[in-house]
Structure formats: C-alpha cells, structure tokens
Design a protein around this motif. Structure first.
Motif, PDB file in Angstrom:
ATOM      1  N   THR A  69      24.626 -21.904  -4.383  1.00  0.00           N
ATOM      2  CA  THR A  69      23.886 -20.802  -5.017  1.00  0.00           C
ATOM      3  C   THR A  69      23.447 -19.715  -4.046  1.00  0.00           C
ATOM      4  N   ASP A  70      23.189 -20.090  -2.778  1.00  0.00           N
ATOM      5  CA  ASP A  70      22.641 -19.125  -1.829  1.00  0.00           C
ATOM      6  C   ASP A  70      23.053 -19.490  -0.402  1.00  0.00           C
ATOM      7  N   PRO A  71      24.306 -19.274  -0.040  1.00  0.00           N
ATOM      8  CA  PRO A  71      24.760 -19.644   1.307  1.00  0.00           C
ATOM      9  C   PRO A  71      23.933 -19.051   2.443  1.00  0.00           C
ATOM     10  N   PRO A  72      23.488 -17.778   2.361  1.00  0.00           N
ATOM     11  CA  PRO A  72      22.662 -17.251   3.461  1.00  0.00           C
ATOM     12  C   PRO A  72      21.366 -18.040   3.669  1.00  0.00           C
ATOM     13  N   ALA A  73      20.845 -18.643   2.601  1.00  0.00           N
ATOM     14  CA  ALA A  73      19.636 -19.456   2.742  1.00  0.00           C
ATOM     15  C   ALA A  73      19.915 -20.694   3.589  1.00  0.00           C
ATOM     16  N   VAL A  74      21.129 -21.233   3.480  1.00  0.00           N
ATOM     17  CA  VAL A  74      21.508 -22.367   4.324  1.00  0.00           C
ATOM     18  C   VAL A  74      21.626 -21.912   5.778  1.00  0.00           C
ATOM     19  N   ASP A  75      22.217 -20.728   5.984  1.00  0.00           N
ATOM     20  CA  ASP A  75      22.294 -20.176   7.346  1.00  0.00           C
ATOM     21  C   ASP A  75      20.907 -20.097   7.968  1.00  0.00           C
ATOM     22  N   ALA A  76      19.962 -19.567   7.193  1.00  0.00           N
ATOM     23  CA  ALA A  76      18.595 -19.380   7.701  1.00  0.00           C
ATOM     24  C   ALA A  76      17.919 -20.713   7.964  1.00  0.00           C
ATOM     25  N   ARG A  77      18.183 -21.695   7.128  1.00  0.00           N
ATOM     26  CA  ARG A  77      17.552 -23.006   7.306  1.00  0.00           C
ATOM     27  C   ARG A  77      18.069 -23.702   8.558  1.00  0.00           C
ATOM     28  N   LEU A  78      19.355 -23.553   8.840  1.00  0.00           N
ATOM     29  CA  LEU A  78      19.941 -24.246   9.979  1.00  0.00           C
ATOM     30  C   LEU A  78      19.752 -23.512  11.306  1.00  0.00           C
ATOM     31  N   ALA A  79      19.524 -22.225  11.246  1.00  0.00           N
ATOM     32  CA  ALA A  79      19.453 -21.416  12.470  1.00  0.00           C
ATOM     33  C   ALA A  79      18.461 -21.949  13.507  1.00  0.00           C
ATOM     34  N   PRO A  80      17.237 -22.352  13.113  1.00  0.00           N
ATOM     35  CA  PRO A  80      16.284 -22.818  14.133  1.00  0.00           C
ATOM     36  C   PRO A  80      16.717 -24.101  14.847  1.00  0.00           C
ATOM     37  N   THR A  81      17.667 -24.822  14.276  1.00  0.00           N
ATOM     38  CA  THR A  81      18.076 -26.105  14.866  1.00  0.00           C
ATOM     39  C   THR A  81      19.308 -25.981  15.744  1.00  0.00           C
ATOM     40  N   LEU A  82      19.877 -24.786  15.870  1.00  0.00           N
ATOM     41  CA  LEU A  82      21.178 -24.660  16.517  1.00  0.00           C
ATOM     42  C   LEU A  82      21.183 -25.168  17.956  1.00  0.00           C
ATOM     43  N   GLY A  83      20.191 -24.805  18.725  1.00  0.00           N
ATOM     44  CA  GLY A  83      20.159 -25.240  20.112  1.00  0.00           C
ATOM     45  C   GLY A  83      20.065 -26.744  20.252  1.00  0.00           C
ATOM     46  N   ALA A  84      19.150 -27.336  19.502  1.00  0.00           N
ATOM     47  CA  ALA A  84      18.978 -28.786  19.564  1.00  0.00           C
ATOM     48  C   ALA A  84      20.204 -29.516  19.029  1.00  0.00           C
ATOM     49  N   LEU A  85      20.810 -28.954  17.985  1.00  0.00           N
ATOM     50  CA  LEU A  85      21.975 -29.608  17.396  1.00  0.00           C
ATOM     51  C   LEU A  85      23.150 -29.601  18.365  1.00  0.00           C
ATOM     52  N   ARG A  86      23.347 -28.481  19.031  1.00  0.00           N
ATOM     53  CA  ARG A  86      24.473 -28.443  19.969  1.00  0.00           C
ATOM     54  C   ARG A  86      24.305 -29.476  21.079  1.00  0.00           C
ATOM     55  N   GLU A  87      23.114 -29.587  21.616  1.00  0.00           N
ATOM     56  CA  GLU A  87      22.870 -30.577  22.660  1.00  0.00           C
ATOM     57  C   GLU A  87      23.093 -31.994  22.150  1.00  0.00           C
ATOM     58  N   ALA A  88      22.725 -32.228  20.890  1.00  0.00           N
ATOM     59  CA  ALA A  88      22.833 -33.572  20.327  1.00  0.00           C
ATOM     60  C   ALA A  88      24.270 -33.985  20.046  1.00  0.00           C
ATOM     61  N   VAL A  89      25.141 -33.020  19.741  1.00  0.00           N
ATOM     62  CA  VAL A  89      26.500 -33.381  19.298  1.00  0.00           C
ATOM     63  C   VAL A  89      27.595 -32.943  20.255  1.00  0.00           C
ATOM     64  N   ARG A  90      27.254 -32.308  21.353  1.00  0.00           N
ATOM     65  CA  ARG A  90      28.291 -31.761  22.216  1.00  0.00           C
ATOM     66  C   ARG A  90      29.182 -32.838  22.810  1.00  0.00           C
ATOM     67  N   ASN A  91      28.713 -34.077  22.862  1.00  0.00           N
ATOM     68  CA  ASN A  91      29.542 -35.187  23.359  1.00  0.00           C
ATOM     69  C   ASN A  91      30.052 -36.079  22.228  1.00  0.00           C
ATOM     70  N   HIS A  92      29.893 -35.624  20.994  1.00  0.00           N
ATOM     71  CA  HIS A  92      30.356 -36.431  19.863  1.00  0.00           C
ATOM     72  C   HIS A  92      31.874 -36.329  19.762  1.00  0.00           C
ATOM     73  N   ARG A  93      32.531 -37.412  20.116  1.00  0.00           N
ATOM     74  CA  ARG A  93      33.995 -37.435  20.158  1.00  0.00           C
ATOM     75  C   ARG A  93      34.494 -38.846  19.889  1.00  0.00           C
ATOM     76  N   SER A  94      35.419 -38.980  18.952  1.00  0.00           N
ATOM     77  CA  SER A  94      35.998 -40.291  18.669  1.00  0.00           C
ATOM     78  C   SER A  94      37.515 -40.288  18.829  1.00  0.00           C
ATOM     79  N   ILE A  95      38.043 -39.254  19.442  1.00  0.00           N
ATOM     80  CA  ILE A  95      39.501 -39.128  19.608  1.00  0.00           C
ATOM     81  C   ILE A  95      39.971 -39.969  20.789  1.00  0.00           C
TER      82      ILE A  95
END
Length: 299
Positions: free
Chosen positions: A273-299
């Motif tokens: 219904t409102d994709p930009p609202a999802v963008d806004a909700r996730l934006a504050p977590t971007l830095g922490a999320l990248r640090e948390a998943v940057r080594n996530h690899r199962s290949i």
C-alpha cells in the motif's frame, strides 16, 4: 545413486480418478514419490522428515553425501523409503540428472520440492563478488527452473493418474519485501515465486498443484553467519515448526504459504500500500543491518 536395496515401484499404483474426486479439496501426500533438493539440512531436511511421516518414498538431493545419508536413515526409521543423489545443482546438466535418477529410483514422480538455495548478503558493489551473484542465480532460480522442466513429463503422468501431483518452491520473505543488503538474493527468490505462479496457471487442469512458501528468518545452518536478530526484524522461528506449517498448507492446496512472523507480514502489507513508508521505516537501521549481515554467506 545410493539408497535402498533396489529401485522399486512407487506406492501410487492403485490410485485412480475416483481418488482425485474424493480428495479434490486437499492434496493427499500419503505414500507419494518425491524429490527434495537441499534435503541434507535446514528447511529441506525438516520437510523431508514431514514427508517421511506420511510414508513417502523420497530421493534426497544435495552436494554432500554424509548429511543426506543421515536424513535418509531417519526417513527409513519413520516408515518412509529413501535414496540419495549427490549433485551440484549449479553445474550444467545436474538438475536434469538428479531428476532422471530420482525417476529411475521411484519409478515415477508425484512431488518436486525445489528447496536448495544459498545466500550472500551485503552491499552490492562493495561486499558481494560476481561469482557469488552467479552462484545465487544458478542455485536459487536457474536450478529449480531446470529441475521442474525435467520433472514435468513425470508429474503430468502422476497428475493424470491421480490428480495429486505437486511442485513446491521454497522462496523467502525477501521475495515479498526487498530487504536492504539482500538485493541479489531477493531478486532470485522473487523470480522463483513468479515462476511458480506462472507455472501454476499454465498447469491448470493437469492435476499438478504448484505452491510457493515464503519463510522468514529460520533457525538453520544457512543463518549461522548472520548476526541480525529480532531488533533488526530477523527473529528466527524453529525450523521444524516452519516445515510443519509448509507441508500442512501444501496439503490444504494453498498457493502462497507465508510462514513469516506477524511483524514481517505487517511490513509486507505496508509494502503493497505504501512502499515509501517501508523505505522510511528501514532507513534508521541501515548501518546496523549492514554490519550484522555483511558476513552472511552460505555459498
């Protein structure tokens, strides 16, 4: 091919048109002949054991024989039958070979579970290498397309015989909401979902049901290298619980099987219904999320 004493007939020989009429509202998985990719661990392993409880005859496909043999032993202990096929489904010709060996062992095929998958998270231009991109596309999207294509003649025979054939794709919640730092993974899983959807409509009236499941974060080996937790929207569900829900929904002939937690489903609805609202909700977590998943690899 490794497994039981001799490849034998599947347990569908007495199936009839009458069966398909009686069970038209439900998919009867009892004593079916199935192929499960990525069956040695995680959701694939748990789905395999769910099917074993229904006395299915199963071919377990994956790269490593050891884990597959362990699961095969559990299948037999639970009353099912099992064979093992080792294959790297990213290699040319391997999806087709896995299907051919499965059909030979089972004398047909009623069920294909396209579960095998891999992941590499991180910033697209800084963390993810080109070989990892190819690996995700080949295993998450190309392999299930090729395996399904090879399996379809046999699934059509089963669909005509008893109307209880099925293809199950294991996609991801990332196919419904594009999650930052999972761009390629999300693309492959969204591709699988749309492949399943189009194929389901293509196969209308053939006796083949096509379903897609959308698991969220799940307690599997695939998630070991990720540090993202509940605070970032990645609270993990027990794998056995997720698999049980998937198989039960498949039996109910659901087409889209969503096993995500309520907060992720709410985000999915907001994304419609409102994709930009999802963008806004996730934006504050971007830095922490990248640090948390940057080594996530199962290949």
């Amino acid at each position: 091919m490794e497994g039981e004493e001799q490849p034998g007939q599947g347990q569908d020989d007495t199936a009839s048109g009458e069966e398909s009429q009686v069970n038209a509202s439900r998919l009867d998985l009892h004593a079916r002949r199935g192929l499960v990719t990525g069956a040695g661990s995680g959701i694939g392993r748990a789905i395999t054991l769910e099917l074993a409880d229904r006395t299915c005859s199963l071919v377990l496909v994956g790269r490593r024989a050891g884990p597959l043999e362990e699961v095969a032993d559990l299948v037999r202990e639970q009353g099912g039958r099992a064979w093992v096929v080792t294959a790297d489904l990213t290699s040319e010709g391997e999806p087709e070979r896995a299907v051919a060996e499965s059909v030979q062992a089972l004398a047909g095929l009623d069920l294909l579970v396209n579960n095998a998958g891999n992941v590499r998270a991180g910033a697209l231009d800084e963390d993810i290498d080109v070989p990892d991109i190819y690996a995700m596309v080949r295993l998450n999207l190309l392999a299930p397309i090729l395996a399904t294509r090879a399996a379809l003649p046999h699934l059509r025979e089963a669909g005509t015989a008893h109307g209880q054939a099925a293809v199950l794709g294991i996609a991801s919640g990332a196919a419904l909401v594009g999650v930052p730092y999972y761009s390629v993974y999300a693309a492959t899983k969204a591709g699988l979902a749309r492949f399943d959807e189009a194929l389901r409509r293509e196969l209308t009236g053939t006796g083949i049901h096509v379903a897609t499941s959308y698991p969220g974060a799940t307690e599997t080996h695939m998630m070991v290298s990720s540090q993202a937790g509940a605070d970032l929207g990645f609270e993990r569900r027990p794998v056995d619980e997720v698999a049980s829900e998937i198989v039960a929904a498949l039996e109910a002939r659901e087409a889209d099987i969503n096993t995500q937690r309520p907060e992720r489903r709410e985000l999915q609805e907001l994304n419609i219904t409102d994709p930009p609202a999802v963008d806004a909700r996730l934006a504050p977590t971007l830095g922490a999320l990248r640090e948390a998943v940057r080594n996530h690899r199962s290949i």
